[in-house]
Motif scaffolding. Structure first.
Motif, PDB file in Angstrom:
ATOM      1  N   PRO A  62      26.533  -3.229 -45.262  1.00 11.94           N
ATOM      2  CA  PRO A  62      25.410  -4.225 -44.707  1.00 11.94           C
ATOM      3  C   PRO A  62      23.795  -3.439 -44.940  1.00 11.94           C
ATOM      4  N   GLY A  63      24.144  -2.464 -45.342  1.00 13.82           N
ATOM      5  CA  GLY A  63      22.382  -1.326 -46.498  1.00 13.82           C
ATOM      6  C   GLY A  63      22.748  -2.442 -47.727  1.00 13.82           C
ATOM      7  N   ALA A  64      23.217  -3.113 -48.066  1.00 16.58           N
ATOM      8  CA  ALA A  64      23.099  -3.796 -49.309  1.00 16.58           C
ATOM      9  C   ALA A  64      22.397  -5.090 -49.187  1.00 16.58           C
ATOM     10  N   ALA A  65      22.285  -5.913 -47.399  1.00 16.99           N
ATOM     11  CA  ALA A  65      22.052  -6.875 -47.345  1.00 16.99           C
ATOM     12  C   ALA A  65      20.714  -7.020 -46.286  1.00 16.99           C
ATOM     13  N   GLU A  66      20.063  -8.144 -46.960  1.00 17.64           N
ATOM     14  CA  GLU A  66      18.449  -8.273 -46.428  1.00 17.64           C
ATOM     15  C   GLU A  66      19.147  -8.999 -45.051  1.00 17.64           C
ATOM     16  N   LEU A  67      19.214  -9.652 -43.601  1.00 15.80           N
ATOM     17  CA  LEU A  67      20.103 -10.416 -43.570  1.00 15.80           C
ATOM     18  C   LEU A  67      18.384 -11.222 -43.274  1.00 15.80           C
ATOM     19  N   LEU A  68      19.383 -12.070 -43.227  1.00 14.58           N
ATOM     20  CA  LEU A  68      18.311 -13.567 -42.799  1.00 14.58           C
ATOM     21  C   LEU A  68      18.435 -14.091 -41.780  1.00 14.58           C
ATOM     22  N   PRO A  69      17.712 -15.440 -40.906  1.00 15.57           N
ATOM     23  CA  PRO A  69      18.207 -15.775 -39.259  1.00 15.57           C
ATOM     24  C   PRO A  69      19.226 -15.886 -39.907  1.00 15.57           C
ATOM     25  N   VAL A  70      19.920 -16.381 -38.282  1.00 16.52           N
ATOM     26  CA  VAL A  70      21.733 -16.476 -38.388  1.00 16.52           C
ATOM     27  C   VAL A  70      22.098 -17.832 -39.704  1.00 16.52           C
ATOM     28  N   VAL A  71      21.022 -18.790 -38.726  1.00 13.46           N
ATOM     29  CA  VAL A  71      21.306 -19.920 -39.541  1.00 13.46           C
ATOM     30  C   VAL A  71      20.524 -20.664 -40.980  1.00 13.46           C
ATOM     31  N   THR A  96       9.372 -29.072 -13.467  1.00  8.19           N
ATOM     32  CA  THR A  96       9.516 -30.848 -14.174  1.00  8.19           C
ATOM     33  C   THR A  96      10.964 -30.891 -13.924  1.00  8.19           C
ATOM     34  N   GLN A  97      11.052 -32.735 -13.762  1.00  6.65           N
ATOM     35  CA  GLN A  97      12.172 -33.187 -13.356  1.00  6.65           C
ATOM     36  C   GLN A  97      13.472 -33.188 -14.523  1.00  6.65           C
ATOM     37  N   HIS A  98      12.870 -32.782 -15.845  1.00 13.80           N
ATOM     38  CA  HIS A  98      13.615 -32.700 -16.961  1.00 13.80           C
ATOM     39  C   HIS A  98      12.809 -31.075 -17.100  1.00 13.80           C
ATOM     40  N   PRO A  99      13.621 -30.753 -18.970  1.00 12.46           N
ATOM     41  CA  PRO A  99      13.620 -29.942 -19.197  1.00 12.46           C
ATOM     42  C   PRO A  99      12.938 -29.435 -20.519  1.00 12.46           C
ATOM     43  N   VAL A 100      11.897 -29.312 -20.163  1.00  7.50           N
ATOM     44  CA  VAL A 100      10.195 -29.182 -21.432  1.00  7.50           C
ATOM     45  C   VAL A 100      10.851 -28.549 -22.411  1.00  7.50           C
ATOM     46  N   ILE A 101      10.741 -30.057 -22.940  1.00  8.35           N
ATOM     47  CA  ILE A 101      11.316 -29.332 -25.031  1.00  8.35           C
ATOM     48  C   ILE A 101      10.413 -29.405 -26.466  1.00  8.35           C
ATOM     49  N   PHE A 102      10.588 -28.330 -26.940  1.00  9.42           N
ATOM     50  CA  PHE A 102       9.435 -28.951 -27.818  1.00  9.42           C
ATOM     51  C   PHE A 102      10.286 -27.664 -29.249  1.00  9.42           C
ATOM     52  N   THR A 103       9.557 -28.325 -30.547  1.00 10.83           N
ATOM     53  CA  THR A 103      10.466 -27.945 -32.133  1.00 10.83           C
ATOM     54  C   THR A 103       9.489 -26.885 -32.894  1.00 10.83           C
ATOM     55  N   ARG A 104      10.827 -26.308 -33.106  1.00  6.41           N
ATOM     56  CA  ARG A 104       9.766 -24.905 -34.684  1.00  6.41           C
ATOM     57  C   ARG A 104      10.912 -25.426 -35.502  1.00  6.41           C
ATOM     58  N   PHE A 105       9.917 -25.206 -36.519  1.00  8.95           N
ATOM     59  CA  PHE A 105      10.303 -25.551 -38.147  1.00  8.95           C
ATOM     60  C   PHE A 105      11.463 -23.713 -38.679  1.00  8.95           C
ATOM     61  N   PRO A 106      12.365 -24.568 -39.531  1.00 12.02           N
ATOM     62  CA  PRO A 106      13.305 -23.196 -39.824  1.00 12.02           C
ATOM     63  C   PRO A 106      11.823 -21.948 -40.724  1.00 12.02           C
ATOM     64  N   ASP A 107      10.962 -22.552 -41.590  1.00 15.57           N
ATOM     65  CA  ASP A 107      10.282 -21.077 -41.929  1.00 15.57           C
ATOM     66  C   ASP A 107       9.670 -20.518 -41.255  1.00 15.57           C
ATOM     67  N   THR A 108       9.717 -20.661 -39.723  1.00 10.20           N
ATOM     68  CA  THR A 108       9.052 -20.123 -38.840  1.00 10.20           C
ATOM     69  C   THR A 108       9.784 -19.347 -38.508  1.00 10.20           C
ATOM     70  N   PHE A 109      11.100 -18.581 -38.966  1.00 16.99           N
ATOM     71  CA  PHE A 109      12.267 -17.738 -37.836  1.00 16.99           C
ATOM     72  C   PHE A 109      11.735 -16.983 -39.443  1.00 16.99           C
ATOM     73  N   VAL A 110      12.407 -15.115 -39.111  1.00 18.49           N
ATOM     74  CA  VAL A 110      13.100 -14.194 -40.236  1.00 18.49           C
ATOM     75  C   VAL A 110      13.656 -13.686 -39.463  1.00 18.49           C
ATOM     76  N   GLY A 111      15.005 -12.916 -40.111  1.00 21.23           N
ATOM     77  CA  GLY A 111      15.638 -12.489 -39.770  1.00 21.23           C
ATOM     78  C   GLY A 111      14.793 -10.895 -39.218  1.00 21.23           C
ATOM     79  N   HIS A 112      17.078 -10.092 -39.246  1.00 19.79           N
ATOM     80  CA  HIS A 112      16.894  -8.968 -38.120  1.00 19.79           C
ATOM     81  C   HIS A 112      15.753  -8.114 -39.126  1.00 19.79           C
ATOM     82  N   GLY A 113      14.973  -6.776 -39.074  1.00 20.62           N
ATOM     83  CA  GLY A 113      14.549  -6.064 -39.611  1.00 20.62           C
ATOM     84  C   GLY A 113      12.997  -6.440 -40.436  1.00 20.62           C
ATOM     85  N   ALA A 114      12.764  -8.439 -40.957  1.00 18.14           N
ATOM     86  CA  ALA A 114      12.495  -8.442 -41.732  1.00 18.14           C
ATOM     87  C   ALA A 114      10.383  -8.996 -40.561  1.00 18.14           C
TER      88      ALA A 114
END
Length: 284
Positions: A62-71, A96-114
Motif C-alpha cells: 500500500p505504501g507504494a500505491a497512490e489511491l484513486l477514487p474507488v471507481v 419533496t415527493q421524490h428524491p432530489v437528484i443531481f450529477t457530478r463528473f468523474p474529474d471532480t473526485f480524488v482518492g483517499h490521501g489526495a
C-alpha cells in the motif's frame, strides 16, 4: 472484501486489499482493466474467486500505491440531495415527493490521501460526508425489494461543495463540479460483509473536530428507494456511483459559516467501511 483503485509506478490499476497488501487484479486478469469492467463481466463473486486463485502473486505494498477514487471511470455519478431530515430542515427546503437528484463528473473526485482543491473563484468550500453505493449489476425499473441485489458495495464520499456557485440558481450543478473538490474512498466494501446498511453510522470531522454524525437509518429516502427511483429514469450500469446524501451540520448553515480552507484536513468515516481523509489545498 475491500476493492480499490490505485496508481503505482505510473500505472493505474485496481485490486483487493488482502493481508495488508494490494492484489493487482488487472495483472491477474488483463481483461479486467478497471473495477467497473470487472464488475460488469464477473461481478463480486468472480472477483472473489480471482483473489482466492491469485496466491501471493501480483502483490503491491500500500505504501507504494497512490489511491484513486474507488471507481475512477464511472459511467454515471448520481447524488441525492437533502436526504437527511436534519439537513433538509437546516436548509429551509420543503420535503419533496421524490428524491432530489443531481450529477457530478468523474474529474471532480480524488482518492483517499489526495488533496481537495479549493478553487480560486470562491472561499465557500463546504464539506458533505456521505455513503456512496457502487452498482454491481445494472438494470432499469428495479423494484425496491430487489435493489440490494444490484449493489456491489459501498464506500465513503465527500461531496465537497462550492456553496456560492451552488446557489447561483436552483440547479446545483456548478457548485458541485469544480475539479478535485470531492473525494471517494479509501476502498469499497462489498455488500456481503455488511449485515444491514441502515445500521451504519456516518461521521465527518474537520481538523479532528466532529461536525456531522448520523445513522444511515435517518435517510429520508432509503437506499432501496433511491436505487428504484434512479433506475426508473436511467439505466444503471456496473461501476455507476450513487451518493446517498449528507446529514445536518454543514458549514454553510453554521453561524458563522465553517468553510474548508487550505491547510485543513477533512475526514469522512462510515462504520464498517473506513476513514476517507483529505487535506485541503488552494487552487494553484
Amino acid at each position: 472484501m475491500k476493492l480499490l483503485s490505485y496508481r503505482s509506478a505510473d500505472r493505474c490499476s485496481w485490486g483487493a486489499l488482502v493481508d495488508d497488501q494490494i492484489v493487482d487484479l488487472a495483472a491477474v486478469n488483463p481483461g479486467w482493466s478497471t473495477l467497473a469492467r470487472a464488475l460488469g463481466e464477473a461481478g463480486t463473486d468472480g472477483i472473489r474467486h480471482a483473489v482466492a486463485a491469485s496466491g501471493t502473486a501480483h502483490r503491491v505494498a500500500p505504501g507504494a500505491a497512490e489511491l484513486l477514487p474507488v471507481v475512477p471511470d464511472p459511467g454515471k455519478i448520481l447524488c441525492v440531495g437533502l436526504n437527511f431530515e436534519k439537513h433538509r430542515i437546516e436548509t429551509g427546503r420543503e420535503r419533496t415527493q421524490h428524491p432530489v437528484i443531481f450529477t457530478r463528473f468523474p474529474d471532480t473526485f480524488v482518492g483517499h490521501g489526495a488533496p481537495l482543491v479549493r478553487p480560486a473563484e470562491s472561499e465557500s468550500f463546504d464539506f458533505e460526508g456521505e455513503l456512496a453505493l457502487v452498482i454491481g449489476r445494472g438494470g432499469r425499473r428495479i423494484a425496491p425489494e430487489n435493489a440490494l441485489d444490484h449493489i456491489a458495495g459501498v464506500t465513503c464520499l465527500n461531496d465537497g461543495s462550492i456553496r456560492d456557485f451552488q446557489s447561483h440558481t436552483h440547479q446545483f450543478t456548478p457548485g458541485k463540479n469544480f475539479p478535485a473538490t470531492g473525494a471517494m474512498g479509501p476502498w469499497m466494501v462489498t455488500l456481503d460483509e455488511i449485515a444491514d446498511l441502515s445500521d451504519l453510522e456516518l461521521t465527518t470531522r474537520l481538523n479532528g473536530v466532529e461536525v456531522q454524525r448520523a445513522p444511515l437509518s435517518d435517510l429520508t429516502y432509503s437506499i432501496p428507494e433511491i436505487v428504484a427511483y434512479c433506475s426508473s429514469w436511467t439505466e444503471l450500469r456496473p461501476g455507476d456511483v450513487i451518493a446517498t446524501g449528507t446529514p445536518g451540520g454543514i458549514g454553510a448553515r453554521r453561524e458563522p459559516p465553517l468553510w474548508m480552507k487550505p491547510g485543513d484536513v477533512c475526514e469522512v468515516e462510515v462504520s464498517g467501511i473506513g476513514v476517507l481523509r483529505n487535506a485541503i489545498t488552494a487552487d494553484a
